[in-house]
Scaffold this motif. Sequence first.
Motif, PDB file in Angstrom:
ATOM      1  N   ARG A 111       3.722   9.828  -2.273  1.00 21.40           N
ATOM      2  CA  ARG A 111       2.545   8.961  -2.288  1.00 21.40           C
ATOM      3  C   ARG A 111       2.027   8.901  -3.727  1.00 21.40           C
ATOM      4  O   ARG A 111       1.980   9.914  -4.427  1.00 21.40           O
ATOM      5  CB  ARG A 111       1.448   9.499  -1.372  1.00 21.40           C
ATOM      6  CG  ARG A 111       1.875   9.710   0.073  1.00 21.40           C
ATOM      7  CD  ARG A 111       2.069   8.415   0.794  1.00 21.40           C
ATOM      8  NE  ARG A 111       2.376   8.632   2.214  1.00 21.40           N
ATOM      9  CZ  ARG A 111       3.336   8.010   2.857  1.00 21.40           C
ATOM     10  NH1 ARG A 111       4.113   7.141   2.224  1.00 21.40           N
ATOM     11  NH2 ARG A 111       3.543   8.246   4.143  1.00 21.40           N
ATOM     12  N   GLN A 150      -2.788   6.166  -3.768  1.00 19.29           N
ATOM     13  CA  GLN A 150      -2.663   6.275  -2.316  1.00 19.29           C
ATOM     14  C   GLN A 150      -3.275   7.572  -1.813  1.00 19.29           C
ATOM     15  O   GLN A 150      -3.952   7.593  -0.772  1.00 19.29           O
ATOM     16  CB  GLN A 150      -1.189   6.205  -1.914  1.00 19.29           C
ATOM     17  CG  GLN A 150      -0.568   4.828  -2.050  1.00 19.29           C
ATOM     18  CD  GLN A 150       0.924   4.852  -1.799  1.00 19.29           C
ATOM     19  OE1 GLN A 150       1.609   5.825  -2.106  1.00 19.29           O
ATOM     20  NE2 GLN A 150       1.445   3.769  -1.245  1.00 19.29           N
ATOM     21  N   GLU A 151      -3.061   8.664  -2.546  1.00 22.42           N
ATOM     22  CA  GLU A 151      -3.594   9.952  -2.111  1.00 22.42           C
ATOM     23  C   GLU A 151      -5.109   9.991  -2.222  1.00 22.42           C
ATOM     24  O   GLU A 151      -5.793  10.529  -1.342  1.00 22.42           O
ATOM     25  CB  GLU A 151      -2.971  11.087  -2.918  1.00 22.42           C
ATOM     26  CG  GLU A 151      -3.373  12.480  -2.478  1.00 22.42           C
ATOM     27  CD  GLU A 151      -3.046  12.794  -1.031  1.00 22.42           C
ATOM     28  OE1 GLU A 151      -3.708  13.688  -0.462  1.00 22.42           O
ATOM     29  OE2 GLU A 151      -2.142  12.143  -0.451  1.00 22.42           O
ATOM     30  N   ARG A 190      -7.057   7.444  -1.888  1.00 20.46           N
ATOM     31  CA  ARG A 190      -7.507   6.607  -0.775  1.00 20.46           C
ATOM     32  C   ARG A 190      -7.447   7.372   0.539  1.00 20.46           C
ATOM     33  O   ARG A 190      -8.351   7.289   1.377  1.00 20.46           O
ATOM     34  CB  ARG A 190      -6.618   5.363  -0.711  1.00 20.46           C
ATOM     35  CG  ARG A 190      -7.024   4.327   0.326  1.00 20.46           C
ATOM     36  CD  ARG A 190      -8.267   3.610  -0.087  1.00 20.46           C
ATOM     37  NE  ARG A 190      -8.455   2.393   0.694  1.00 20.46           N
ATOM     38  CZ  ARG A 190      -9.597   1.751   0.777  1.00 20.46           C
ATOM     39  NH1 ARG A 190     -10.659   2.193   0.122  1.00 20.46           N
ATOM     40  NH2 ARG A 190      -9.714   0.661   1.502  1.00 20.46           N
ATOM     41  N   ARG A 191      -6.362   8.124   0.721  1.00 21.78           N
ATOM     42  CA  ARG A 191      -6.203   8.892   1.954  1.00 21.78           C
ATOM     43  C   ARG A 191      -7.268   9.984   2.058  1.00 21.78           C
ATOM     44  O   ARG A 191      -7.792  10.245   3.147  1.00 21.78           O
ATOM     45  CB  ARG A 191      -4.805   9.519   2.009  1.00 21.78           C
ATOM     46  CG  ARG A 191      -4.464  10.166   3.345  1.00 21.78           C
ATOM     47  CD  ARG A 191      -3.063  10.746   3.313  1.00 21.78           C
ATOM     48  NE  ARG A 191      -3.020  11.973   2.556  1.00 21.78           N
ATOM     49  CZ  ARG A 191      -3.256  13.188   3.069  1.00 21.78           C
ATOM     50  NH1 ARG A 191      -3.585  13.306   4.349  1.00 21.78           N
ATOM     51  NH2 ARG A 191      -3.169  14.263   2.322  1.00 21.78           N
ATOM     52  N   GLY A 204      -2.330   0.025   6.781  1.00 24.06           N
ATOM     53  CA  GLY A 204      -2.920   1.083   5.962  1.00 24.06           C
ATOM     54  C   GLY A 204      -3.398   2.253   6.788  1.00 24.06           C
ATOM     55  O   GLY A 204      -3.107   3.412   6.481  1.00 24.06           O
ATOM     56  N   GLN A 223      -0.382   4.256   8.259  1.00 25.51           N
ATOM     57  CA  GLN A 223       0.257   5.176   7.304  1.00 25.51           C
ATOM     58  C   GLN A 223      -0.606   6.412   7.092  1.00 25.51           C
ATOM     59  O   GLN A 223      -0.101   7.541   7.064  1.00 25.51           O
ATOM     60  CB  GLN A 223       0.519   4.487   5.967  1.00 25.51           C
ATOM     61  CG  GLN A 223       1.145   5.425   4.929  1.00 25.51           C
ATOM     62  CD  GLN A 223       1.511   4.707   3.659  1.00 25.51           C
ATOM     63  OE1 GLN A 223       2.419   3.884   3.637  1.00 25.51           O
ATOM     64  NE2 GLN A 223       0.782   4.987   2.586  1.00 25.51           N
ATOM     65  N   HIS A 224      -1.908   6.221   6.928  1.00 25.40           N
ATOM     66  CA  HIS A 224      -2.792   7.381   6.779  1.00 25.40           C
ATOM     67  C   HIS A 224      -2.731   8.271   8.024  1.00 25.40           C
ATOM     68  O   HIS A 224      -2.763   9.501   7.920  1.00 25.40           O
ATOM     69  CB  HIS A 224      -4.241   6.918   6.545  1.00 25.40           C
ATOM     70  CG  HIS A 224      -4.469   6.283   5.210  1.00 25.40           C
ATOM     71  ND1 HIS A 224      -3.826   6.679   4.061  1.00 25.40           N
ATOM     72  CD2 HIS A 224      -5.309   5.271   4.841  1.00 25.40           C
ATOM     73  CE1 HIS A 224      -4.245   5.953   3.044  1.00 25.40           C
ATOM     74  NE2 HIS A 224      -5.149   5.093   3.491  1.00 25.40           N
ATOM     75  N   TYR A 251      -9.699  -0.048   5.667  1.00 27.15           N
ATOM     76  CA  TYR A 251      -8.433   0.615   5.363  1.00 27.15           C
ATOM     77  C   TYR A 251      -7.226  -0.072   6.001  1.00 27.15           C
ATOM     78  O   TYR A 251      -6.129   0.487   6.015  1.00 27.15           O
ATOM     79  CB  TYR A 251      -8.483   2.063   5.839  1.00 27.15           C
ATOM     80  CG  TYR A 251      -9.504   2.919   5.130  1.00 27.15           C
ATOM     81  CD1 TYR A 251      -9.215   3.533   3.920  1.00 27.15           C
ATOM     82  CD2 TYR A 251     -10.784   3.089   5.675  1.00 27.15           C
ATOM     83  CE1 TYR A 251     -10.158   4.307   3.264  1.00 27.15           C
ATOM     84  CE2 TYR A 251     -11.738   3.868   5.020  1.00 27.15           C
ATOM     85  CZ  TYR A 251     -11.412   4.464   3.811  1.00 27.15           C
ATOM     86  OH  TYR A 251     -12.352   5.234   3.162  1.00 27.15           O
ATOM     87  N   PRO A 267      -2.562  -1.532   3.276  1.00 26.64           N
ATOM     88  CA  PRO A 267      -2.072  -0.374   2.530  1.00 26.64           C
ATOM     89  C   PRO A 267      -2.118  -0.610   1.023  1.00 26.64           C
ATOM     90  O   PRO A 267      -2.055  -1.752   0.570  1.00 26.64           O
ATOM     91  CB  PRO A 267      -0.631  -0.228   3.015  1.00 26.64           C
ATOM     92  CG  PRO A 267      -0.226  -1.628   3.354  1.00 26.64           C
ATOM     93  CD  PRO A 267      -1.479  -2.309   3.880  1.00 26.64           C
ATOM     94  N   LEU A 268      -2.212   0.467   0.272  1.00 26.41           N
ATOM     95  CA  LEU A 268      -2.074   0.381  -1.173  1.00 26.41           C
ATOM     96  C   LEU A 268      -0.595   0.410  -1.530  1.00 26.41           C
ATOM     97  O   LEU A 268       0.189   1.126  -0.900  1.00 26.41           O
ATOM     98  CB  LEU A 268      -2.786   1.560  -1.862  1.00 26.41           C
ATOM     99  CG  LEU A 268      -4.314   1.573  -1.798  1.00 26.41           C
ATOM    100  CD1 LEU A 268      -4.851   2.817  -2.509  1.00 26.41           C
ATOM    101  CD2 LEU A 268      -4.918   0.314  -2.422  1.00 26.41           C
TER     102      LEU A 268
END
Length: 211
Positions: A24, A28-29, A31-32, A88, A91-92, A206, A209-210
């Motif tokens: 990731r 992305q991290e 954001r998660r 998004g 995936q999270h 969310y 996705p990024l």
Amino acid sequence: MLDLLKKLFIGSTPESGVWQPLHRSPAQERRRQQWLAQQVYLNWAGPYFKAYHYQKAGLPGARFRVQLARKEGQRGAVFLYDPSMGPGNFQHFFDFVRDRVLAQGYQLGAADQRTLHHEQYAESTQKYFLKPQPNDCTDTGRCNQRFGNVTLDLVSVNGQPGFIRLANNPFTDEIFTPAATFDALVDAVFNLPPAPPEVEELIMAYKKPLA
């Protein structure tokens, strides 16, 4: 999409795909981590838990769809993607399930991804292989295997999320304690309270996705 998912379950003969490390990006991290702090996962953990038990009991009416996935020596379940989540969030949620398994005394053995090119579609898989910590043994010397090895996949078709598959594969060697059930694993990962209204309102933020 349903026809393609059926082909995935039945199996076909795709071109060979090469497994590559799954990473990731820092964005992305970040954001998660925000997604986790806001507990957005509460929108799906409890409903998927309920859907799993509805499916086991053969009852209709679950909000989300779950299919049981069993083969010799392994128990599992397939948590089907719902468009209301958005890629998004899905995936999270996949990474959230990984973290919930890790919290049960596991370590990450591998994180990989690959894409298989079939005749009519491309099937992409992100995979985590989780194994129990090796140093937790009882007074008898038998090591606590917890749920055995655990695998977690996120499968997408032509870039669109399809499902998350969770499965455990217990060890049968006598040096290990008996494995806990797959039901207990589902309980440990998904059995969480419902999302309050303010958390439900965060779903839209969310959905995308990024890169």
